[in-house]
Scaffold this motif. Sequence first.
Motif, short mmCIF file in Angstrom:
data_model
loop_
_atom_site.label_atom_id
_atom_site.label_comp_id
_atom_site.label_asym_id
_atom_site.label_seq_id
_atom_site.Cartn_x
_atom_site.Cartn_y
_atom_site.Cartn_z
N GLU A 53 98.32 211.24 14.57
CA GLU A 53 99.15 211.48 15.75
C GLU A 53 98.50 212.57 16.60
OE1 GLU A 53 102.24 210.75 18.33
OE2 GLU A 53 101.76 209.62 16.52
N LYS A 69 104.50 208.16 17.67
CA LYS A 69 105.75 208.50 17.01
C LYS A 69 106.97 208.43 17.91
CE LYS A 69 105.35 213.54 17.17
NZ LYS A 69 105.17 214.72 16.36
N ASP A 70 106.80 208.57 19.23
CA ASP A 70 107.97 208.49 20.11
C ASP A 70 108.36 207.04 20.43
OD1 ASP A 70 105.68 208.14 21.70
OD2 ASP A 70 106.70 208.87 23.48
N PHE A 72 109.26 204.89 18.02
CA PHE A 72 110.23 204.47 17.01
C PHE A 72 111.63 204.39 17.60
CE2 PHE A 72 107.00 206.82 14.40
CZ PHE A 72 106.39 205.67 13.91
N GLY A 73 112.29 203.26 17.36
CA GLY A 73 113.66 203.08 17.82
C GLY A 73 113.80 202.59 19.25
N VAL A 79 107.99 198.63 23.60
CA VAL A 79 107.05 199.12 22.59
C VAL A 79 105.76 198.31 22.64
CG1 VAL A 79 106.64 199.34 20.10
CG2 VAL A 79 108.82 200.07 21.06
N GLU A 110 111.61 195.26 10.80
CA GLU A 110 111.50 196.71 10.96
C GLU A 110 110.10 197.17 11.33
OE1 GLU A 110 113.03 198.70 7.56
OE2 GLU A 110 114.96 197.70 7.67
N SER A 111 109.27 196.25 11.85
CA SER A 111 107.91 196.65 12.19
C SER A 111 107.31 195.72 13.23
CB SER A 111 107.03 196.66 10.94
OG SER A 111 106.91 195.35 10.42
N VAL A 131 103.12 199.11 13.03
CA VAL A 131 103.96 200.22 13.41
C VAL A 131 105.36 199.94 12.90
CG1 VAL A 131 104.91 201.57 15.32
CG2 VAL A 131 102.58 200.66 15.47
N SER A 132 105.90 200.84 12.09
CA SER A 132 107.25 200.67 11.56
C SER A 132 108.28 201.15 12.55
CB SER A 132 107.40 201.46 10.24
OG SER A 132 106.50 200.97 9.29
N ALA A 133 109.41 200.47 12.54
CA ALA A 133 110.50 200.83 13.46
C ALA A 133 111.30 201.99 12.90
CB ALA A 133 111.39 199.64 13.71
#
Length: 133
Positions: A53, A69-70, A72-73, A79, A110-111, A131-133
């Motif tokens: 990162e 990292k930002d 996620f979600g 994304v 979830e990814s 990339v995981s969610a």
Amino acid sequence: MLPSAMLTPNVTIDENVQPGLTWKVDWDKKRIVGDCDEIESLQQAIYIILNVERYDWIIHSWNFGSELKDLFGMPIPWVQSELKRRIKEALSMDDRIEDVAQFSFETGRESIHVSFTVYSVYGTFQSGMEVSA
């Protein structure tokens, strides 16, 4: 008034291309198992760039790593477009990479798995990451 010789200096700059020879890492055993060069060295560098990162580690310059990292979600379509841009930006810092293109995405529960083609000074090859969610 300045003499014309000062405006157009006759300076030759020699650009030395550094070798890509580096230590080879066995990621499963977490050991150094020799050395690698050219495409194998570049593939290892891509793996590291995409898994570090940016701005989180003092040991790396601010030009090294990726910003993921930002994400996620966030909504999946956003994304995907951001992953494409951020991966290209992160990998463009390596002067051995000429272009990154042909992105494809596989969305799981979830990814997101992203695959892409890397055009380098050594040739063309496929790479990717999850990339995981």
